[in-house]
Write an enzyme that holds these catalytic residues in place. Sequence first.
Site, PDB file in Angstrom:
ATOM      1  N   SER A 128       1.445  -0.651  -0.675  1.00 31.24           N
ATOM      2  CA  SER A 128       0.067  -0.318   0.132  1.00 31.24           C
ATOM      3  C   SER A 128       0.587   0.599   0.142  1.00 31.24           C
ATOM      4  O   SER A 128       1.992   1.007   0.291  1.00 31.24           O
ATOM      5  CB  SER A 128      -0.806   0.451   1.613  1.00 31.24           C
ATOM      6  OG  SER A 128      -1.465   0.945   0.859  1.00 31.24           O
ATOM      7  N   TYR A 152      -2.351   5.408  -3.995  1.00 30.44           N
ATOM      8  CA  TYR A 152      -3.256   6.420  -3.450  1.00 30.44           C
ATOM      9  C   TYR A 152      -2.604   7.875  -3.892  1.00 30.44           C
ATOM     10  O   TYR A 152      -1.860   8.234  -4.192  1.00 30.44           O
ATOM     11  CB  TYR A 152      -3.496   6.060  -2.099  1.00 30.44           C
ATOM     12  CG  TYR A 152      -4.286   5.296  -1.434  1.00 30.44           C
ATOM     13  CD1 TYR A 152      -6.210   4.821  -2.147  1.00 30.44           C
ATOM     14  CD2 TYR A 152      -3.870   5.291  -0.065  1.00 30.44           C
ATOM     15  CE1 TYR A 152      -6.913   4.105  -0.986  1.00 30.44           C
ATOM     16  CE2 TYR A 152      -4.675   3.883   0.167  1.00 30.44           C
ATOM     17  CZ  TYR A 152      -6.179   3.326  -0.467  1.00 30.44           C
ATOM     18  OH  TYR A 152      -6.768   2.359   0.234  1.00 30.44           O
ATOM     19  N   THR A 178      -6.016   2.728  -6.766  1.00 24.07           N
ATOM     20  CA  THR A 178      -6.874   2.609  -6.487  1.00 24.07           C
ATOM     21  C   THR A 178      -7.837   4.100  -6.531  1.00 24.07           C
ATOM     22  O   THR A 178      -7.501   5.035  -6.343  1.00 24.07           O
ATOM     23  CB  THR A 178      -6.929   2.515  -5.279  1.00 24.07           C
ATOM     24  OG1 THR A 178      -6.023   1.402  -4.605  1.00 24.07           O
ATOM     25  CG2 THR A 178      -8.337   2.420  -3.823  1.00 24.07           C
ATOM     26  N   LYS A 257      -7.696  -0.249  -9.767  1.00 27.91           N
ATOM     27  CA  LYS A 257      -8.429  -0.838  -8.462  1.00 27.91           C
ATOM     28  C   LYS A 257      -9.693  -0.626  -7.991  1.00 27.91           C
ATOM     29  O   LYS A 257     -10.288   0.746  -7.695  1.00 27.91           O
ATOM     30  CB  LYS A 257      -7.891  -1.243  -7.383  1.00 27.91           C
ATOM     31  CG  LYS A 257      -7.956  -1.359  -6.039  1.00 27.91           C
ATOM     32  CD  LYS A 257      -6.830  -2.378  -5.041  1.00 27.91           C
ATOM     33  CE  LYS A 257      -7.290  -2.583  -3.890  1.00 27.91           C
ATOM     34  NZ  LYS A 257      -8.590  -2.020  -2.920  1.00 27.91           N
ATOM     35  N   HIS A 281     -13.018  -2.589  -1.825  1.00 26.52           N
ATOM     36  CA  HIS A 281     -12.516  -1.778  -0.952  1.00 26.52           C
ATOM     37  C   HIS A 281     -12.871  -3.251   0.319  1.00 26.52           C
ATOM     38  O   HIS A 281     -12.748  -2.104   1.421  1.00 26.52           O
ATOM     39  CB  HIS A 281     -12.505  -0.663  -0.449  1.00 26.52           C
ATOM     40  CG  HIS A 281     -11.688   0.360  -0.170  1.00 26.52           C
ATOM     41  ND1 HIS A 281     -10.007   1.047  -1.069  1.00 26.52           N
ATOM     42  CD2 HIS A 281     -10.440   0.159   0.797  1.00 26.52           C
ATOM     43  CE1 HIS A 281      -9.752   1.040   0.014  1.00 26.52           C
ATOM     44  NE2 HIS A 281      -9.580   0.843   1.423  1.00 26.52           N
TER      45      HIS A 281
HETATM   46  C1  FNR Z   1      -7.506  -1.883   3.094  1.00 26.78           C
HETATM   47  N1  FNR Z   1      -7.853  -2.000   1.595  1.00 26.78           N
HETATM   48  C2  FNR Z   1      -6.602  -0.699   0.720  1.00 26.78           C
HETATM   49  N2  FNR Z   1      -7.295  -0.693  -0.624  1.00 26.78           N
HETATM   50  C3  FNR Z   1      -6.108   0.056  -1.379  1.00 26.78           C
HETATM   51  O1  FNR Z   1      -5.925  -0.043  -2.089  1.00 26.78           O
HETATM   52  N3  FNR Z   1      -5.058   0.342  -0.254  1.00 26.78           N
HETATM   53  C4  FNR Z   1      -4.446   0.350   1.081  1.00 26.78           C
HETATM   54  O2  FNR Z   1      -4.038   1.027   1.169  1.00 26.78           O
HETATM   55  C5  FNR Z   1      -6.236  -0.025   1.640  1.00 26.78           C
HETATM   56  N4  FNR Z   1      -6.180   0.185   2.596  1.00 26.78           N
HETATM   57  C6  FNR Z   1      -6.689  -1.017   3.618  1.00 26.78           C
HETATM   58  C7  FNR Z   1      -6.765  -1.064   4.933  1.00 26.78           C
HETATM   59  C8  FNR Z   1      -7.808  -2.103   6.212  1.00 26.78           C
HETATM   60  C9  FNR Z   1      -7.715  -2.170   6.571  1.00 26.78           C
HETATM   61  C10 FNR Z   1      -8.048  -2.843   4.959  1.00 26.78           C
HETATM   62  C11 FNR Z   1      -9.111  -3.938   5.483  1.00 26.78           C
HETATM   63  C12 FNR Z   1      -8.875  -2.476   4.175  1.00 26.78           C
HETATM   64  C13 FNR Z   1      -8.491  -2.530   0.788  1.00 26.78           C
HETATM   65  C14 FNR Z   1      -7.949  -4.154   0.326  1.00 26.78           C
HETATM   66  O3  FNR Z   1      -6.911  -3.910  -0.776  1.00 26.78           O
HETATM   67  C15 FNR Z   1      -8.738  -5.043  -0.114  1.00 26.78           C
HETATM   68  O4  FNR Z   1     -10.200  -4.339  -0.976  1.00 26.78           O
HETATM   69  C16 FNR Z   1     -10.212  -5.200   0.810  1.00 26.78           C
HETATM   70  O5  FNR Z   1      -9.123  -5.772   2.330  1.00 26.78           O
HETATM   71  C17 FNR Z   1     -10.814  -6.093   0.687  1.00 26.78           C
HETATM   72  O6  FNR Z   1     -11.894  -6.988   1.706  1.00 26.78           O
HETATM   73  P1  FNR Z   1     -12.247  -8.417   2.075  1.00 26.78           P
HETATM   74  O7  FNR Z   1     -11.712  -9.476   1.714  1.00 26.78           O
HETATM   75  O8  FNR Z   1     -10.972  -7.506   3.600  1.00 26.78           O
HETATM   76  O9  FNR Z   1     -13.482  -7.777   3.746  1.00 26.78           O
END
Ligand code: FNR
Length: 385
Positions: A128, A152, A178, A257, A281
């Site tokens: 990330s 980001y 993203t 994404k 997300h």
């Molecule tokens: C994320 N996700 C996320 N996505 C992204 O593009 N950059 C990021 O920094 C983050 N940070 C982040 C923090 C936390 C705590 C979570 C749980 C999720 C989203 C991640 O990439 C992904 O899309 C989701 O985690 C998918 O959902 P599930 O399967 O974890 O419920």
Amino acid sequence: MSFGDYQIALYLGALGGVLPQHPFSYAELEAAALAALPPELRTYVAGGAGDETTQRGNATAVDDYAVVPRMLRASESRDLSVELFGTTLPSPLLMAPVGVLGLCSPDQHGDVHGAEAAAATGVPFIGSTLMSDPLEDVLPATGDTPAWFQLYTPKNRDLAASLVSRAEAAGAEALVVTLDTWVPGWRPRDLASGNFPQLRGKALANYTSDPVFRELVGPDADVGTIVMTWVGLFGHPVTWDDLAWLRSLTDLPLVLKGVCHPDDARRALDEGADGIYVSNHGGRQANGGGAALDWLPDVAAAVGERAPIVFDSGVRTGDDVVKALALGATAVAVGRPYVYGLAHGGVPGLVHVLRSLLAEADLLMAVDGYPTVADLTADALRRLR
Ligand code: FNR
């Protein structure tokens, strides 16, 4: 060696008196991890947008589908490999980018540990933008396993260019941009507990180590200055007008994404994207939508053979991985489960989560007669509801 052989290792270990140290069900894993995490991280990791209907729906949407058992096609070896941007990967599993991963390890080096787990398993790691260590310390720790970088997009274009070129120099093999998080979603659990780690100066190492950001904040900036500068430039509201510029930042494969509509997927590919990442997300950004899986088949139909599709949001088991592949994903990313694996059991806990997902997927394909990923077509599934 098949991924399913992990179960043999576990049974043999138990025969030798060593019972598994890490949970197998998502519910147990989550409970163990939340008990281990400090309170300020619990809601941030476990919570989502609104009343979390979308987040829950992500995890249950797969139950609408059944894998059709086909007999007399048994194969002692399975091939889970997939090709992604010219690289053959041992499996279709990826680690989704997670911004507070660094904090989910007591030593605060969770991003490095995620990369180490990639090295140990061959599961690529998507780092990330929001890391606790600079990406130069994180991405190379994947060793021979690919690392990708997730951007980001900041309001400051020079900063964006700097982050991307640093990631490229550190060995990233793809850039994920993203699109759904230029503004944080409405997250009642975090609002109620006042939790937003970045506002406390956490997970900003890629900014504080960046020459463009450092120039902006000056040489002796205190945490308050760093945080307020970050708040001011974090989220550029990306539109189609930005795509050519994003494309121009790198020759790496560009993966967008958060794309959930077939028209968006088609246009993204027309305008220079190399891959589509279907995701909501994890239900953390917009509540009130359907499950991410509900959007996958239409996007897959629109994309066809033009580009690979990564899918995430709600992947909890190996069965979920198999179903997402059959619905058109080329690769499937896991999010919260691996974070919980790290929080509960460090790198071994994280590796256990990945190996369990792969073993379960492999054994399902073995039992039901789908020995390769190519066999997982729409015919492999029956829609129950
Ligand atoms: C994320 N996700 C996320 N996505 C992204 O593009 N950059 C990021 O920094 C983050 N940070 C982040 C923090 C936390 C705590 C979570 C749980 C999720 C989203 C991640 O990439 C992904 O899309 C989701 O985690 C998918 O959902 P599930 O399967 O974890 O419920």
